[in-house]
Design an enzyme around this catalytic site. Structure first.
Site, PDB file in Angstrom:
ATOM      1  N   ASP A 235      -2.470  -1.678   0.151  1.00 51.81           N
ATOM      2  CA  ASP A 235      -1.377  -1.396   1.077  1.00 51.81           C
ATOM      3  C   ASP A 235      -1.857  -0.459   2.185  1.00 51.81           C
ATOM      4  O   ASP A 235      -2.546   0.529   1.916  1.00 51.81           O
ATOM      5  CB  ASP A 235      -0.256  -0.715   0.270  1.00 51.81           C
ATOM      6  CG  ASP A 235       1.020  -0.557   1.061  1.00 51.81           C
ATOM      7  OD1 ASP A 235       1.614  -1.582   1.419  1.00 51.81           O
ATOM      8  OD2 ASP A 235       1.428   0.592   1.312  1.00 51.81           O
ATOM      9  N   GLU A 284     -18.863  -3.827 -10.463  1.00 54.36           N
ATOM     10  CA  GLU A 284     -19.309  -3.461 -11.818  1.00 54.36           C
ATOM     11  C   GLU A 284     -18.640  -4.331 -12.876  1.00 54.36           C
ATOM     12  O   GLU A 284     -19.089  -4.391 -14.012  1.00 54.36           O
ATOM     13  CB  GLU A 284     -18.922  -2.001 -12.131  1.00 54.36           C
ATOM     14  CG  GLU A 284     -19.792  -0.973 -11.478  1.00 54.36           C
ATOM     15  CD  GLU A 284     -19.170   0.410 -11.653  1.00 54.36           C
ATOM     16  OE1 GLU A 284     -18.339   0.601 -12.578  1.00 54.36           O
ATOM     17  OE2 GLU A 284     -19.503   1.284 -10.848  1.00 54.36           O
TER      18      GLU A 284
HETATM   19  C1  GLC Z   1       3.183  -1.936   3.605  1.00 56.29           C
HETATM   20  C2  GLC Z   1       4.141  -2.676   2.700  1.00 56.29           C
HETATM   21  C3  GLC Z   1       5.549  -2.314   3.088  1.00 56.29           C
HETATM   22  C4  GLC Z   1       5.733  -0.833   2.911  1.00 56.29           C
HETATM   23  C5  GLC Z   1       4.687  -0.059   3.693  1.00 56.29           C
HETATM   24  C6  GLC Z   1       4.641   1.365   3.267  1.00 56.29           C
HETATM   25  O1  GLC Z   1       3.260  -2.345   4.908  1.00 56.29           O
HETATM   26  O2  GLC Z   1       3.895  -4.042   2.787  1.00 56.29           O
HETATM   27  O3  GLC Z   1       6.502  -3.005   2.343  1.00 56.29           O
HETATM   28  O4  GLC Z   1       7.004  -0.443   3.358  1.00 56.29           O
HETATM   29  O5  GLC Z   1       3.392  -0.570   3.457  1.00 56.29           O
HETATM   30  O6  GLC Z   1       4.066   1.456   1.982  1.00 56.29           O
END
Ligand code: GLC
Length: 575
Positions: A235, A284
């Site tokens: 993310d 790994e």
């Molecule tokens: C990413 C996720 C989204 C979230 C953001 C903050 O873009 O896909 O859903 O709100 O990160 O974590």
């Protein structure tokens, strides 16, 4: 807070190599399973509710794994299911090694991973390293211990500007709207330092210059790899490193700059050292475990930096997602995407929908140029026709493709959710992503005539977002066996994609001459060639039949003079 695997009878850690459809030899021949994998995104809140509380959960997902195997996908990416106060639907993690009780337990996660592997499906989990929840133990202690606490070094705490520190430390804005800083109170109750949060105030950004942060995430990676997961979707992969000194940006319309420029908080070159160290850990483990970057960068070329041979394996192609249903624009983005990935030898990826954008059936139902957050339903029939065509085009392209749950049912976005049911934090902070992400997160209709349409076990039972009444007609049950349904189109497309040697992994397409508004390309394999034709115009177009038709998103009429491609349709051909 971390849960432990209490089951003493639990057998040894499973190898992450599914036995069924992808043998190690096949994988090696294709250069790695992830080079052409079709990866299905499950949004756990909304996929299947096993216990009837209105919220999707891991046992619900586990029970539906055979559906995903039968659909024909290779891997499942699960959005976060970790312990979280759910300020941003789980993208605010309080404990990275625990399952939130609303989704189940760590034993449920273990069982899900094992079952998936038994069915030949790989599991990718979401990792959220840019920020934690404000309820994370580190952040809570940092607040409690006050200025000078070493735990404050793991986040970005700064004194404010102005006479009494009443102004934020810099001019950065939150992606969800408003300033990217929130002021804290010192333990004695007086106003104190500010902390940085690029997203909601409940999501404080980690300070990746602090070695404890890097150590912790290496440990979290190992925790889930030991659980047997096949990879991570990372993310905000572009956000971890901030420019030294956290310099002002000098602009007050920062969201408009996102995606056009390298920002002091996004796409800094320093992030790549992190991914190089993660790659060593992934390597790994047996079975080709992968990292997938969610990296919003100004260009596909800069996205390619995240997938250099010693970094991650894939990155989402958001430039493709943002392209309208237009032949010239599509051809350009396809070429640029393939050209950008070739030098780094990473597979190009393709995606049309996810949990952050308006579903493509609704984007294509609206006039072009409205972006990826749309508030109007538009022309649904047109939207679905184009969405089906866009899917066949996507699945014909070389590389790996992502499917977001429910798109195989042709689901539209729910554009008329009442304000009182909305939960997206950006809705409450107004600006930012427009706050309309709840519309693509409405629970899936599986069966029956009464809400929640099999999402939960009890007819008339709850669902955390209301489903429209017409979704009874879009359920998996209704669409199964109907050859005209979108679900059967996806099933057929994925089966053909698996069977056709010219489909799947690859680095290029050969464009063929075609009338204006029509895309035609060829892909070759020793065993036979393949042609894809996509008519993006609103009119039927007559072309010479390129070969034997394998599949079409709308009924194409073959005549003596050629084949008439219906408006807004894609066809696949064996040559
Ligand atoms: C990413 C996720 C989204 C979230 C953001 C903050 O873009 O896909 O859903 O709100 O990160 O974590």
């Amino acid at each position: 807070m971390t849960q432990n695997l209490a089951d003493a009878s639990r057998p040894a850690v499973p190898a992450a190599v599914p036995a069924a459809r992808t043998t190690a030899a096949n994988d090696a021949a294709r250069g790695g399973w992830w080079r052409d994998a079709v990866i299905y995104q499950v949004y756990p809140r909304s996929f299947a509710d096993g216990n009837g509380d209105g919220m999707g959960d891991l046992p619900g997902i586990r029970a539906r794994l055979p559906y995903l195997r039968d659909l024909g996908v290779d891997a499942v990416w699960l959005s976060p299911f970790y312990a979280s106060p759910q300020a941003d639907a789980g993208y605010d993690v309080a404990d990275y090694r625990a399952v939130d009780p609303m989704f189940g337990t760590l034993l449920d996660a273990d069982a899900l991973i094992r079952d998936a592997h038994d069915l030949g499906l790989r599991i990718i989990v979401d990792l959220v390293p840019n920020h934690s929840s404000d309820q994370h133990e580190w952040f809570q202690r940092a607040l409690r211990e006050g200025p000078g606490s070493p735990l404050r070094e793991r986040y970005h705490f700064r004194p404010g500007k102005g006479e009494d520190g009443e102004l934020p430390p810099n001019d950065w804005e939150s992606i969800f709207g408003g300033p990217a800083w929130t002021r804290t109170a010192d333990p004695d109750g007086t106003p104190g330092d500010w902390y940085l949060h690029l997203f909601a105030p409940e999501q404080p950004d980690f300070n990746w210059d602090n070695p404890a942060v890097a150590d912790e995430f290496r440990s979290i990676l190992r925790f889930w790899l030991d659980m047997g997961v096949d990879g991570f979707r990372i993310d905000v992969a572009h956000g971890l490193v901030k420019a030294p000194g956290l310099p002002d940006l000098g602009s007050h319309d920062q969201l408009k700059l996102l995606g056009n420029d390298v920002m002091p908080f996004f796409d800094q070159d320093g992030v790549h050292a992190i991914y190089r160290s993660w790659r060593q850990i992934l390597d790994e483990y047996p079975g080709a475990r992968i990292g997938v970057a969610e990296a919003w960068t100004p260009t596909v070329q800069r996205t390619a930096n995240y997938v250099r041979p010693d970094e991650l394996h894939q990155a989402f192609n958001f430039q493709y997602l943002g392209t309208g249903w237009d032949a010239d624009a599509l051809r350009e983005v396809i070429d640029v995407s393939l050209d950008s990935m070739r030098p780094v030898q990473a597979p190009t990826t393709w995606v049309l929908s996810n949990h952050d954008v308006t579903r493509h059936a609704t984007r294509f139902a609206n006039p072009p140029g409205l972006g990826t957050q749309i508030r109007t339903a538009g022309d649904r029939v047109l939207g679905l026709r184009r969405a089906r065509a866009a899917t066949l085009l996507m699945l014909a392209l070389p590389g790996s493709a992502y499917i977001y749950q429910g798109e195989e049912l042709g689901l539209p976005d729910v554009t008329d959710l009442p304000d009182e049911v909305r939960q997206d934090p950006s809705f409450f902070r107004q600006a930012g992503q427009d706050g309309f992400r709840d519309g693509c997160r409405v629970p899936i209709p599986w069966s029956g005539t009464e809400a929640p349409y099999g999402f939960g076990p009890n007819p008339g039972g709850p669902s955390w977002l209301p489903q429209p009444a017409e979704w009874a007609g879009l359920s998996v049950e209704v669409q199964t066996g109907d050859p005209t349904s979108t679900l059967e189109l996806y099933r057929s497309a994925l089966a053909v994609r698996r069977a056709q040697p010219a489909l799947g992994a690859g680095t290029g397409v050969e464009w063929l001459p075609a009338p204006a508004g029509v895309l035609a390309f060829r892909r070759d394999a020793a065993e036979g060639s393949f042609v894809c034709t996509a008519n993006t115009t609103g009119e039927p177009v007559l072309i010479p039949a390129p070969g034997r038709m394998l599949l079409s998103s709308a009924e194409a009429v073959e005549t003596e003079n050629g084949v008439e491609l219906p408006a807004d349709s894609t066809a696949w051909w064996a040559v």
